[in-house]
Design a protein around this motif. Structure first.
Motif, PDB file in Angstrom:
ATOM      1  N   ALA A  90      19.201   4.281  35.935  1.00 22.93           N
ATOM      2  CA  ALA A  90      20.503   4.041  35.313  1.00 22.93           C
ATOM      3  C   ALA A  90      20.355   3.632  33.850  1.00 22.93           C
ATOM      4  O   ALA A  90      21.318   3.728  33.071  1.00 22.93           O
ATOM      5  CB  ALA A  90      21.264   2.966  36.079  1.00 22.93           C
ATOM      6  N   ASP A  91      19.158   3.189  33.460  1.00 20.60           N
ATOM      7  CA  ASP A  91      18.890   2.764  32.085  1.00 20.60           C
ATOM      8  C   ASP A  91      18.364   3.892  31.203  1.00 20.60           C
ATOM      9  O   ASP A  91      18.147   3.683  30.008  1.00 20.60           O
ATOM     10  CB  ASP A  91      17.845   1.647  32.070  1.00 20.60           C
ATOM     11  N   ASN A  92      18.105   5.054  31.753  1.00 21.02           N
ATOM     12  CA  ASN A  92      17.476   6.123  30.991  1.00 21.02           C
ATOM     13  C   ASN A  92      18.278   6.465  29.740  1.00 21.02           C
ATOM     14  O   ASN A  92      19.518   6.457  29.761  1.00 21.02           O
ATOM     15  CB  ASN A  92      17.326   7.379  31.853  1.00 21.02           C
ATOM     16  N   PHE A  93      17.554   6.758  28.653  1.00 19.99           N
ATOM     17  CA  PHE A  93      18.195   7.116  27.387  1.00 19.99           C
ATOM     18  C   PHE A  93      18.497   8.610  27.424  1.00 19.99           C
ATOM     19  O   PHE A  93      17.636   9.448  27.158  1.00 19.99           O
ATOM     20  CB  PHE A  93      17.279   6.777  26.210  1.00 19.99           C
ATOM     21  N   LEU A  94      19.734   8.942  27.780  1.00 19.02           N
ATOM     22  CA  LEU A  94      20.182  10.323  27.910  1.00 19.02           C
ATOM     23  C   LEU A  94      21.359  10.541  26.969  1.00 19.02           C
ATOM     24  O   LEU A  94      22.422   9.933  27.144  1.00 19.02           O
ATOM     25  CB  LEU A  94      20.613  10.630  29.345  1.00 19.02           C
ATOM     26  N   ILE A  95      21.184  11.393  25.971  1.00 14.75           N
ATOM     27  CA  ILE A  95      22.273  11.694  25.047  1.00 14.75           C
ATOM     28  C   ILE A  95      23.239  12.648  25.744  1.00 14.75           C
ATOM     29  O   ILE A  95      22.857  13.750  26.137  1.00 14.75           O
ATOM     30  CB  ILE A  95      21.739  12.310  23.748  1.00 14.75           C
ATOM     31  N   GLN A  96      24.476  12.206  25.907  1.00 15.50           N
ATOM     32  CA  GLN A  96      25.498  13.012  26.581  1.00 15.50           C
ATOM     33  C   GLN A  96      26.247  13.812  25.524  1.00 15.50           C
ATOM     34  O   GLN A  96      27.336  13.454  25.096  1.00 15.50           O
ATOM     35  CB  GLN A  96      26.455  12.102  27.359  1.00 15.50           C
TER      36      GLN A  96
END
Length: 540
Positions: free
Chosen positions: A260-266
């Motif tokens: 849930a903490d992953n750095f994912l650019i939406q």
């Protein structure tokens, strides 16, 4: 094969592209221009004048559009150099950057995009001008993003324009990589301190394409980024690395802990890898990936890649650095055969709901960073084995194969496999590593590190830039060398490529700066010169 079909067109438009890309010496007026066309009075109420520049930063850390820019920013260099992917098509008549015949127009994109009008440096500068005093929390996030974006640039070229960006009207002055890293640590410390004063503040929510304005998550990310950079310099500056790492490990805000903490650019658009993979057929699994994933019977393999049409029911990669020309010990239809090797998996196939998220860090990486920190005896890192195994578990959970993790973690027999090319046997090569997955408490630290980095390499896929940096730093995982080395002797085939030369765009627009940068490099301006943190020899 978009690049090859349009190469003449792209060459013609290079001058036009140069007009769109701000050189570092052209930013004085631009830094004070509002790209949204709004007056301060119109935009102040909803923070648009400060928040507006965040979107182009997010969308260009790993450029979303056009896809061919991204192909040149990352895919036809780092993604291949690190052993993740390989092109099945004969770009530039078979002699190109992937086999060390560097192409100047290609190799400027990792530089031009971060320094462009839509890139990180210009837009972070706008946020500083508009928000440093009035909106310090938003400016703190901008500093974190600037470090994230620019550590990728310095890790490609070495010296970069950073601390003196936009200050000299005559030329853009470079910093030594060591000085750049020291500045990164200062900026991360400042940003984390500022964010920690009011982590529940929601003023950034409308502009945040990663964490929805949750500043507590940004603190976790900034701490983990600081740990990543500390690990990066651990061989060349061990005392400094320890200090910075222990700050991250001790900070109450913590590190990335779960997926849930992953750095994912939406970004809201299809991932560019989908275009290379499905529409253009320009990228396939690398032989090194096959050797490791198949050798370990890794349940993530069929998630990350598709079965090959050449070897039904199996994953099949191709060697990096092949010229892929007619007459290269193969039939004229060789290119078509390699196109049938394993594509990237469902997330990057156009008709299977491709991902719109760009991953630049995940929680699994945080655990592998802690595992290495524990090997180095740094306070607060915890137990190396526990972190290592948690990293694997977290990665398996991310790819929804958690049930296979226990057997994988305990496997003390499976190793990487030899590579067999079903099209051209001259590309066959024996496996280059014999390590297993299971932790061995009696192994040397060097052997333990190889396990850690190999598993981190799998877990951070598809971020080839970070994987290539870690390969250069540690020599792990052990990956296959290029089939053909077209560097003219400037790059050792076994040591592999260490950097990209300074880009043509800088040489033409900032020749004085490039001349100065070459004095800071510590070697020739070619792909064989090691960066400051890339120290030869063992890791301990």
């Amino acid at each position: 094969m978009k690049i090859m079909k349009n190469i003449m067109k792209k060459t013609i438009i290079t001058a036009f592209v140069a007009l769109l890309v701000f050189s570092c010496t052209d930013d004085f007026e631009a830094l004070n221009t509002d790209p949204n066309g709004l007056t301060d009075e119109q935009s102040q109420a909803d923070f648009t004048n400060v928040g507006g520049p965040f979107k182009p930063i997010f969308l260009n850390l790993y450029r979303y559009d056009p896809a061919w820019h991204t192909q040149l920013q990352h895919n036809l260099n780092a993604d291949t150099f690190c052993g993740y992917m390989a092109p099945p098509n004969p770009f530039a008549n078979g002699a190109n950057t992937t086999n060390y015949a560097f192409i100047g127009f290609w190799d400027q994109f990792p530089w031009d995009i971060p320094y462009s009008s839509t890139g990180v440096m210009k837009n972070a500068g706008l946020i500083k001008i508009r928000g440093e005093e009035r909106f310090p929390l938003m400016y703190a996030v901008a500093k974190v993003l600037r470090v994230l974006g620019m550590h990728r640039v310095t890790d490609v070229y070495g010296p970069i324009v950073y601390s003196k960006y936009g200050l000299n009207p005559t030329f853009s002055e470079y910093d030594r990589q060591e000085d750049v890293y020291n500045q990164f640590f200062v900026e991360l410390e400042e940003a984390i301190t500022t964010l920690s004063t009011d982590p529940s503040n929601t003023q950034f929510a409308n502009f945040d394409l990663v964490y929805g304005g949750n500043l507590g998550q940004w603190i976790k990310f900034a701490n983990t980024l600081r740990l990543r950079l500390a690990i990066r310099i651990s061989k060349v500056a061990p005392a400094k690395a320890k200090i910075e790492a222990e700050k991250s490990l001790a900070h109450p805000g913590g590190l990335l802990e779960s997926n849930a903490d992953n750095f994912l650019i939406q970004g809201g658009a299809t991932h560019p890898l989908t275009t290379f993979n499905s529409s253009w057929n320009d990228v396939r699994m690398n032989a090194s990936m096959e050797s490791i994933l198949v050798g370990y019977n890794d349940a993530r393999g069929p998630v990350l890649f598709e079965e090959s049409n050449v070897t039904p029911g199996q994953l099949k990669g191709l060697r990096g650095g092949m010229p892929l020309l007619p007459g290269y010990s193969a039939a004229l239809d060789q290119k078509e055969d390699y196109v049938e090797f394993s594509r990237l998996g469902d997330s990057y196939i156009a008709d299977r709901t491709p991902t719109t998220s760009i991953q630049l860090m995940n929680a699994a990486e945080a655990y592998f960073l802690k595992a290495e920190a524990a090997l180095r005896g740094w306070t607060g890192a915890g137990d190396a084995q526990a972190n290592y195994e948690m990293g694997i578990n977290t990665s398996f959970a991310q790819h929804e194969v958690s049930g296979d993790a226990p057997a994988y973690i305990s496997d003390n027999t499976s190793t990487a496999i030899d590579y067999v090319d079903p099209v051209n046997s001259s590309n066959n090569i024996n496996a280059v590593s014999n390590i297993t997955v299971s932790w061995d408490a009696g192994a040397t630290n060097e052997e333990k590190l190889e396990k850690i980095i190999t598993q981190k390499w799998i877990a951070i896929f598809p971020d080839g830039q970070e994987a290539w940096s870690e390969y250069r730093r540690t020599s792990y995982p052990k990956i296959f060398p290029v089939v053909v080395n077209n560097s003219g002797g400037t790059i050792d085939t076994d040591l592999q490529v260490r950097r990209l030369p300074f880009p043509n765009s800088e040489i033409s627009t900032n020749p004085q700066g490039v001349a100065q940068a070459r004095t800071l490099l510590g070697g020739a301006d070619n792909g064989g010169t090691r960066l400051w943190w890339d120290v030869p020899g063992g890791n301990f």
